[in-house]
Write an enzyme that holds these catalytic residues in place. Structure first.
Site, PDB file in Angstrom:
ATOM      1  N   ASP A  59       0.845  -1.214   0.000  1.00 13.96           N
ATOM      2  CA  ASP A  59       0.000   0.000   0.000  1.00 13.96           C
ATOM      3  C   ASP A  59       0.872   1.252   0.000  1.00 13.96           C
ATOM      4  OD1 ASP A  59       0.905  -0.116   2.604  1.00 13.96           O
ATOM      5  OD2 ASP A  59      -1.065   0.138   3.537  1.00 13.96           O
ATOM      6  N   SER A  60       2.195   1.065   0.062  1.00 15.59           N
ATOM      7  CA  SER A  60       3.124   2.190  -0.128  1.00 15.59           C
ATOM      8  C   SER A  60       2.909   2.820  -1.504  1.00 15.59           C
ATOM      9  CB  SER A  60       4.575   1.715  -0.004  1.00 15.59           C
ATOM     10  OG  SER A  60       4.800   0.561  -0.799  1.00 15.59           O
ATOM     11  N   ASP A  98      -1.120  -6.243  -0.398  1.00 15.37           N
ATOM     12  CA  ASP A  98      -1.281  -5.553   0.886  1.00 15.37           C
ATOM     13  C   ASP A  98      -2.735  -5.147   1.068  1.00 15.37           C
ATOM     14  OD1 ASP A  98       0.021  -4.720   3.122  1.00 15.37           O
ATOM     15  OD2 ASP A  98       1.056  -3.040   2.167  1.00 15.37           O
ATOM     16  N   LYS A 128      -1.154  -9.352   2.976  1.00 18.58           N
ATOM     17  CA  LYS A 128      -0.440  -8.852   4.155  1.00 18.58           C
ATOM     18  C   LYS A 128      -1.351  -7.870   4.864  1.00 18.58           C
ATOM     19  CE  LYS A 128       2.943  -5.637   3.959  1.00 18.58           C
ATOM     20  NZ  LYS A 128       2.351  -4.603   4.846  1.00 18.58           N
ATOM     21  N   GLU A 130      -1.569  -5.288   8.649  1.00 18.15           N
ATOM     22  CA  GLU A 130      -0.807  -4.702   9.752  1.00 18.15           C
ATOM     23  C   GLU A 130      -1.494  -4.936  11.095  1.00 18.15           C
ATOM     24  OE1 GLU A 130       0.000  -0.552   8.968  1.00 18.15           O
ATOM     25  OE2 GLU A 130       0.854  -0.982   6.991  1.00 18.15           O
ATOM     26  N   GLU A 197       9.015  -4.048  10.678  1.00 16.34           N
ATOM     27  CA  GLU A 197       9.421  -2.753  10.110  1.00 16.34           C
ATOM     28  C   GLU A 197       9.810  -1.789  11.219  1.00 16.34           C
ATOM     29  OE1 GLU A 197       6.725  -0.967   7.267  1.00 16.34           O
ATOM     30  OE2 GLU A 197       7.901   0.878   7.185  1.00 16.34           O
TER      31      GLU A 197
HETATM   32  O1  KIV Z   1       3.480  -1.141   1.648  1.00 16.33           O
HETATM   33  C1  KIV Z   1       4.646  -1.550   1.680  1.00 16.33           C
HETATM   34  O2  KIV Z   1       5.459  -1.281   0.798  1.00 16.33           O
HETATM   35  C2  KIV Z   1       5.042  -2.353   2.823  1.00 16.33           C
HETATM   36  C3  KIV Z   1       6.484  -2.757   2.925  1.00 16.33           C
HETATM   37  C4  KIV Z   1       7.277  -1.607   3.346  1.00 16.33           C
HETATM   38  C5  KIV Z   1       6.675  -3.906   3.813  1.00 16.33           C
HETATM   39  O3  KIV Z   1       4.238  -2.648   3.655  1.00 16.33           O
END
Ligand code: KIV
Length: 301
Positions: A59-60, A98, A128, A130, A197
């Site tokens: 989600d970055s 994500d 993934k 959080e 992280e």
């Molecule tokens: O969104 C992302 O890029 C991440 C990584 C930094 C692990 O969660």
């Protein structure tokens, strides 16, 4: 074709598909796991060709692809679009998507539904999310729906407002104990790996040694079972100076800026395109066209 045929496992010594069991096997064998983010077809193809173990559609992308201030803005539907593009390129690496902010925090049924959407509508092989202990029940339900889950603790960007910024976590003994309980709960709930992280190296080393599932570090030191970096950070495509944990493996930003400046110069001077970069008519037709053109009376201004 039998569903047992699997994909990409070549008896002739070609590439071997990375799976959840093969990542667990890497940890058992003491082999490190390489992962990176990707958000589009072109970069994902390079990642896969380079033989990395896992690709995360993180989600970055809200920040590096869409220009938002944080990861909070990206939606479920947008994440699906990017994941599909990456899916079309990735053959070998494990593809993890994500779960964006708001797609799993409201209620568990919605979280399970959205995890399934990533698999069904975009071809992800895992998701993934959080959070620590508070996500254990949700992880259990998603895993129960046959969607593998990667956890993510420490500096969790979706909690930026609670943390009061992007700050390293686990710097006190109490905070380490909280992290320890979190990773244990996630592992017990069925996560196949956990991203650590923004965690002190010493803490990540202890958690990694205590867990039977792999830890994937970002800003968490070299003792993690694997590492992940954001594509734009490692390629030098972000405007600002990178965080301490980022190693720039390429200066693609400078390379591209120079290429654009040369292109502009060539367009403006007429040096681009050249004759060799132009299409031509067949010879006979060309001569006829030239003759016709010469026979035309000149147009008076
Ligand atoms: O969104 C992302 O890029 C991440 C990584 C930094 C692990 O969660």
């Amino acid at each position: 074709m039998s569903v047992w045929a699997g994909g990409g496992c070549s008896a002739s010594g070609g590439w071997k598909k990375i799976t959840i069991p093969s990542l667990l096997e890497k940890k058992r064998a003491g082999l490190r796991i390489s992962a990176v983010t990707a958000y589009d077809f072109a970069s994902a193809r390079l990642v896969d060709e380079a033989g990395l173990d896992a690709v995360l559609v993180g989600d970055s992308l809200a920040m590096v692809m869409q220009g938002h201030e944080s990861t909070l803005d990206v939606t479920m539907d947008e994440m699906l679009v990017y994941t599909r593009a990456v899916r079309r390129a990735v053959r070998r690496a494990l593809l993890v998507a994500d779960m964006p902010f708001g797609s799993y925090q409201v209620d568990e049924a919605e979280g399970v539904r959205n995890a399934i959407r990533f698999v069904k509508e975009a071809g992800a092989e895992a998701v993934k999310l959080e959070g620590g202990r508070e996500r254990a029940d949700l992880v259990r339900r998603i895993v129960g729906a046959q969607v593998p889950v990667m956890g993510h603790v420490g500096l969790t960007p979706q909690a930026v407002h609670r943390m009061g910024g992007y700050k390293v976590q686990g710097r006190t003994l109490e905070a380490v104990e909280v992290l320890r309980q979190d990773v244990r709960a996630l592992a017990e709930a069925g996560c196949f790996a956990i991203v650590l992280e923004g965690v002190p190296r010493e803490v990540a080393a202890i958690l990694t040694a205590e867990l039977s599932i792999p830890t994937i570090g970002i800003g968490a030191g070299p003792e993690c079972d694997g590492q992940i970096l954001v594509w734009h950070d490692m390629m030098g495509l972000t405007g600002s100076s990178p965080a301490k944990f980022v190693r720039r493996y390429a200066d693609a930003g400078t390379l591209m800026r120079d290429a654009l400046a040369r292109y502009k110069r060539d367009v403006e001077s007429g040096a681009f395109p050249s004759d060799a970069e132009s299409y031509h008519m067949p010879l006979g037709a060309r001569e006829e066209l030239e003759a016709q053109n010469e026979a035309q009376p000149e147009v008076q201004a």
